[in-house]
Design a protein around this motif. Structure first.
Motif, PDB file in Angstrom:
ATOM      1  N   UNK A 124       0.884  -1.240  -0.151  1.00  0.00           N
ATOM      2  CA  UNK A 124       0.025   0.114  -0.003  1.00  0.00           C
ATOM      3  C   UNK A 124       0.997   1.239   0.058  1.00  0.00           C
ATOM      4  N   UNK A 125       0.169   2.715  -0.147  1.00  0.00           N
ATOM      5  CA  UNK A 125       0.992   3.620  -0.299  1.00  0.00           C
ATOM      6  C   UNK A 125       0.899   4.469   1.111  1.00  0.00           C
ATOM      7  N   UNK A 126       1.951   4.754   1.479  1.00  0.00           N
ATOM      8  CA  UNK A 126       2.160   5.746   2.881  1.00  0.00           C
ATOM      9  C   UNK A 126       2.830   7.024   2.390  1.00  0.00           C
ATOM     10  N   UNK A 127       2.419   8.004   3.476  1.00  0.00           N
ATOM     11  CA  UNK A 127       2.907   9.336   3.140  1.00  0.00           C
ATOM     12  C   UNK A 127       3.263   9.954   4.498  1.00  0.00           C
ATOM     13  N   UNK A 128       4.289  10.866   4.323  1.00  0.00           N
ATOM     14  CA  UNK A 128       4.690  11.624   5.807  1.00  0.00           C
ATOM     15  C   UNK A 128       5.195  12.793   5.472  1.00  0.00           C
ATOM     16  N   UNK A 129       5.592  13.774   6.358  1.00  0.00           N
ATOM     17  CA  UNK A 129       5.909  15.062   6.460  1.00  0.00           C
ATOM     18  C   UNK A 129       7.240  15.512   5.635  1.00  0.00           C
ATOM     19  N   UNK A 130       7.361  16.412   4.812  1.00  0.00           N
ATOM     20  CA  UNK A 130       8.626  16.828   4.171  1.00  0.00           C
ATOM     21  C   UNK A 130       9.571  17.660   5.028  1.00  0.00           C
ATOM     22  N   UNK A 131       9.046  18.249   6.105  1.00  0.00           N
ATOM     23  CA  UNK A 131       9.593  19.010   7.088  1.00  0.00           C
ATOM     24  C   UNK A 131       9.971  17.974   8.272  1.00  0.00           C
ATOM     25  N   UNK A 132      11.054  17.379   8.597  1.00  0.00           N
ATOM     26  CA  UNK A 132      11.116  16.419   9.527  1.00  0.00           C
ATOM     27  C   UNK A 132      12.268  16.821  10.597  1.00  0.00           C
ATOM     28  N   UNK A 133      12.154  15.887  11.776  1.00  0.00           N
ATOM     29  CA  UNK A 133      13.148  15.792  12.754  1.00  0.00           C
ATOM     30  C   UNK A 133      14.295  15.057  12.426  1.00  0.00           C
ATOM     31  N   UNK A 134      15.415  15.519  13.225  1.00  0.00           N
ATOM     32  CA  UNK A 134      16.673  14.956  13.129  1.00  0.00           C
ATOM     33  C   UNK A 134      16.505  13.387  13.372  1.00  0.00           C
ATOM     34  N   UNK A 135      15.651  12.830  14.366  1.00  0.00           N
ATOM     35  CA  UNK A 135      15.695  11.683  14.870  1.00  0.00           C
ATOM     36  C   UNK A 135      15.031  10.794  13.782  1.00  0.00           C
ATOM     37  N   UNK A 136      13.621  11.287  12.723  1.00  0.00           N
ATOM     38  CA  UNK A 136      13.265  10.436  11.877  1.00  0.00           C
ATOM     39  C   UNK A 136      13.972  10.552  10.500  1.00  0.00           C
ATOM     40  N   UNK A 137      14.593  11.576  10.291  1.00  0.00           N
ATOM     41  CA  UNK A 137      15.635  11.528   9.114  1.00  0.00           C
ATOM     42  C   UNK A 137      16.778  10.705   9.044  1.00  0.00           C
TER      43      UNK A 137
END
Length: 347
Positions: A124-137
């Protein structure tokens, strides 16, 4: 009195009317209730009785003359307006003008095709924020504090929490792997998703690189997922996306968030594997990176790595589009050149 009548008649003869404004000035000057002819009629009572009949006849003649001139000017102005407003005659035998409809962007075409291929095998297709925190990126993906990708030359940092470089906490995502972390945090396995989206890197814009581009990453987390599952999935993708007979190979590589890791090459679609400037005369073009998800990354998301394993992969949509439609300059995707976009009509 007769001299005044003669003078006004000469003035009427000389008056030129070329517009509605001129026509209104003529009316106000000569035939309105406050015009000069009305004033002459009011002065008729001062004329001796024996001359009043003759003078009255002259005034009536002057009034009629002014009215005739006004009517003639009115018709002239109406004809001019009708000629200006009238549309040219329609030739019903002429061919119709075709509807110039738009077309989908080549990146959108390839993105939709990628989604279609993976949806058919259960993703399936998931989406998320383009402005992100250092932890998630970075942090949750095993990027150490001194990793080169954290340097300002690679990443657009939006906000710094601390004075040191390691304190730079808010940024524009450099890959869509942040969506994988968020997905694993909020969903229990099995997880089988792809994450298409736009990413940003601080690079010089050229024919081969851009500061913004598009990626599709995928992840599969479940019990007993092995490297063979990864290979079968990517073999299926290449078979569906590219021409029949396209060759694929896996090369050992390194990524902080996968172990073991591999890069995926396919035989060059431009030269058919013979060698060209796109494949650097090797006959092979890299299209993706992949590997088994590192157990520490799985643990960072609250999933037991002893029970679950998984694989992940990521590819650039621009690169896939380049190979599928033979586009040699990445800048064409963002220049909105109609000549370039019209090549994809009907696809």
């Amino acid at each position: 009195m007769l001299e005044n009548v003669k003078a006004i008649q000469e003035e009427i003869e000389r008056f030129d009317v070329a517009s509605k404004e001129d026509l209104e000035q003529f009316r106000m000057r000569f035939i309105s209730r406050k015009g000069v002819i009305t004033e002459l009629f009011e002065g008729l009572k001062t004329v001796p009785a024996e001359n009043r009949r003759a003078v009255g006849q002259e005034l009536n003649g002057l009034k009629n003359f002014a009215q005739e001139r006004f009517d003639g000017f009115s018709q002239q102005i109406e004809k001019q307006q009708s000629a200006a407003n009238s549309a040219p005659p329609v030739d019903l035998t002429l061919p119709t003008i075709p509807n110039l409809t738009g077309t989908r962007h080549p990146l959108s075409l390839v993105r939709q095709r990628i989604i279609q291929i993976f949806e058919r095998i259960g993703f399936n297709v998931a989406d998320g924020p383009e402005i992100e925190s250092d932890w998630y990126n970075f942090g949750a993906l095993n990027f150490p504090d001194n990793h080169p990708a954290r340097d300002m030359q690679d990443t657009f940092f939006v906000e710094k929490v601390g004075e040191e470089a390691s304190g730079a906490d808010i940024l524009l995502r450099t890959h869509t792997s942040n969506v994988q972390i968020r997905l694993m945090e909020r969903q229990k396995p099995p997880i089988r998703s792809i994450m298409p989206g736009r990413v940003y890197r601080n690079e010089t814009i050229s024919a081969r690189a851009h500061c913004l581009f598009h990626q599709v990453e995928g992840i599969y987390i479940d019990r007993n997922v092995g490297f063979k599952d990864l290979k079968d999935t990517l073999y299926h993708f290449v078979k569906e996306m590219f021409e029949p007979g396209t060759q694929i190979r896996f090369r050992p590589s390194y990524f902080p968030f996968t172990e073991p890791s591999a890069e995926i090459d396919i035989s060059c679609q431009i030269c058919g594997g013979k060698g060209c400037n796109i494949c650097k005369h090797s006959g092979w073009v890299e299209i993706a990176g992949s590997g088994m998800v590192d157990p520490q990354v799985i643990a960072n998301c609250g999933i037991d790595p002893e029970e679950y394993t998984g694989f992940a992969f990521g590819m650039g949509i621009e690169r896939i589009t380049q190979l599928k439609y033979v586009v040699n300059d990445l800048r064409l995707y963002t220049e909105n050149d109609v000549r370039f976009l019209r090549q994809f009509e009907g696809l």
